[in-house]
Design a protein around this motif. Structure first.
Motif, PDB file in Angstrom:
ATOM      1  N   HIS A 271       0.711  -1.055  -0.076  1.00 41.08           N
ATOM      2  CA  HIS A 271      -0.033  -0.046   0.098  1.00 41.08           C
ATOM      3  C   HIS A 271       0.928   1.273   0.127  1.00 41.08           C
ATOM      4  O   HIS A 271       2.219   1.041   0.034  1.00 41.08           O
ATOM      5  CB  HIS A 271      -0.916   0.090   1.308  1.00 41.08           C
ATOM      6  N   PHE A 309       0.172  -5.107  -4.375  1.00 42.70           N
ATOM      7  CA  PHE A 309      -0.642  -4.273  -3.310  1.00 42.70           C
ATOM      8  C   PHE A 309      -1.945  -4.870  -2.993  1.00 42.70           C
ATOM      9  O   PHE A 309      -2.387  -5.946  -3.646  1.00 42.70           O
ATOM     10  CB  PHE A 309      -0.790  -2.904  -4.175  1.00 42.70           C
ATOM     11  N   VAL A 311      -5.777  -4.047  -1.883  1.00 43.94           N
ATOM     12  CA  VAL A 311      -6.732  -2.985  -1.673  1.00 43.94           C
ATOM     13  C   VAL A 311      -8.167  -3.579  -0.648  1.00 43.94           C
ATOM     14  O   VAL A 311      -8.251  -4.804  -0.681  1.00 43.94           O
ATOM     15  CB  VAL A 311      -7.400  -2.635  -3.028  1.00 43.94           C
ATOM     16  N   GLU A 316      -9.722   0.756   5.280  1.00 44.05           N
ATOM     17  CA  GLU A 316      -9.367   1.606   4.242  1.00 44.05           C
ATOM     18  C   GLU A 316     -10.341   2.456   3.705  1.00 44.05           C
ATOM     19  O   GLU A 316     -11.650   1.968   3.247  1.00 44.05           O
ATOM     20  CB  GLU A 316      -8.699   0.606   3.030  1.00 44.05           C
ATOM     21  N   LEU A 324      -3.473   6.121  -2.658  1.00 45.66           N
ATOM     22  CA  LEU A 324      -2.847   4.993  -3.385  1.00 45.66           C
ATOM     23  C   LEU A 324      -2.726   5.088  -4.954  1.00 45.66           C
ATOM     24  O   LEU A 324      -1.506   4.989  -5.527  1.00 45.66           O
ATOM     25  CB  LEU A 324      -3.354   3.729  -2.964  1.00 45.66           C
TER      26      LEU A 324
END
Length: 446
Positions: A271, A309, A311, A316, A324
């Motif tokens: 991230h 990464f 997500v 978040e 990001l």
């Protein structure tokens, strides 16, 4: 499901299914090498095998499901199954669904796997080790022209989304003389590319306090820079995977600029937003990361940066996610993988507040990949007209598939040479790039 195979001889015959990451593949190669050296025949189908070993993956729920399915398939097709690998630490789950498995062992338990094979399929009494000679590099499951080189086991980090330390323990580095000896045997056997793997490649030697080892009578420090310097003298491509961005990674960029090792770094950033990185228990300074990337590119303009990464991590926010996306714009990474957060049994992140709905995770994944696709497409277009060295992987009726120095096998793109049917896998040739899309290239020999 395909099984790994070797040569044919008299029984006993073992089939092998290898799942999961390159590190697990190396484990499979080690077990197969030991069994082959003891006179076992390694066969490629369930019906030809007297017994099947399944090397499992247990990193995320999808991998566990695939492992359980593979065990079930092997039981249905063969009936005699030994289970090993990362999911082996969860023996109760395996036996609950598949009570008829013969034995269950965990990752890196090579001797226990071999003992289980001995118990349920004894080696033949007339085995002559001088007849069943092994190649010096052992049994390999990769094509002959590239090989994974595992330099350590385990990991000292405690990332909140990961259970690797509970599966594979803390960092244990292999002696540098042993690693370099294996690398030499591989290159002498025709390997053109060494893919250096571990859980944390840049931590190599930390557990040994960077002790001095010996290779061919010379002292060599057990440390990533010295390892790269030595590997860079073998004449093969050397590609680094799973490099944690410690400050001393800067020391190996000049080796890339000098052509000693490939200008390629696989760094799992995970991230960019400091708050998410803190929740992940990762280093939390994306500004410094951007500065370092710029510094690396100044020293080695051709460097290829690959990263992964996550997500949709718990907590978040949309603001975190937009940050990001901005990082992607700034960093201009060459190769990127992305996953939605998946709760893994035993991971501390499961207790974090702010779990996101699946549709939010998927929507963010789509936006992330759309952004990266634009970046990748633009970077690929810049390669048109360039002359590059490529490594040929496959040759078919309509031409050859190769890889540039910017492309690792299985995970990155390919370069296609249409009509070039006279090449051989493992050849390194010069090409000019003529076309590109967001993943792959096309070219002609020069």
């Amino acid at each position: 499901m395909s099984l790994s195979s070797s040569s044919t001889s008299v029984a006993p015959r073992v089939g092998f299914v290898s799942l999961g990451c390159p590190k697990a593949l190396v484990d499979s190669e080690r077990i197969l090498t030991q069994l082959r050296g003891e006179g076992y025949d390694l066969v490629s189908s369930y019906e030809d095998a007297d017994l099947v070993v399944v090397n499992t993956c247990g990193f995320i729920d999808a991998a566990k499901a695939e492992s359980l399915e593979a065990i079930g398939e092997a039981l249905d097709e063969n009936g005699k199954v030994i289970v090993t690998g990362c999911m082996g630490v969860d023996e109760s789950t395996i036996r609950e669904l598949h009570p008829q498995v013969l034995a269950v062992t965990g990752p890196q338990q090579y001797e226990q796997v071999v003992q289980a094979v001995h118990e349920h399929l004894p080696p033949r009494l007339d085995h002559d080790p001088y007849i069943d000679l092994l190649p010096p590099q052992g049994i390999k499951l990769t094509p002959k022209h590239y090989s994974y080189l595992k330099i350590s086991e385990g990991c000292n980090h405690r990332c909140s989304f990961c259970i690797i330390p509970s599966l594979r323990g803390d960092l244990v580095s292999r002696p540098i003389g042993e690693v370099l000896g294996e690398a030499e045997r591989l290159v002498n056997a025709g390997v053109q590319e060494l893919l250096v793997v571990s859980q944390d490649t840049s931590a190599y030697g930390l557990d040994l306090k960077y002790r001095t080892g010996f290779h061919q009578g010379r002292p060599v420090k057990t440390r990533m820079k010295e390892l790269c310097e030595e590997l860079g003298q073998l004449g093969a491509w050397v590609r680094l995977h799973y490099v944690y961005p410690y400050p001393h990674v800067n020391d190996i960029i000049p080796l890339m600029a000098e052509g000693k090792i490939l200008p390629y770094l696989d760094i799992p950033f995970q991230h960019a937003h400091p708050e998410v990185l803190k929740a992940m228990k990762r280093p939390a300074a994306s500004e410094k990361t951007l500065e370092r990337i710029q510094g690396w590119r100044k020293i080695c303009p051709d460097i290829t940066l690959r990263s992964t990464f996550i997500v949709g991590f718990p907590g978040e926010t949309e603001e975190h996610f937009e940050y990001l996306l901005d990082f992607l714009d700034e960093a201009q990474l060459d190769r990127v993988g992305c996953f939605t957060y998946s709760p893994v049994e035993g991971a501390t992140a499961n207790q974090l507040p702010g779990a996101l709905p699946e549709e939010v995770k998927e929507e963010r994944l789509a936006r992330f990949m759309e952004k990266q696709a634009q970046i990748s497409a633009a970077k690929q277009q810049q390669k048109i007209g360039k002359k590059l060295e490529v490594l040929v992987d496959e040759v078919g009726d309509d031409g050859a598939a190769a890889r540039t120095q910017a492309d690792a096998p299985e995970i990155d793109g390919q370069l296609f040479l249409l009509g070039e049917t006279n090449l051989q896998p493992g050849q390194r040739v010069q090409v000019e790039v003529t076309e590109a899309d967001e993943h792959d290239l096309w070219g002609r020999l020069v």
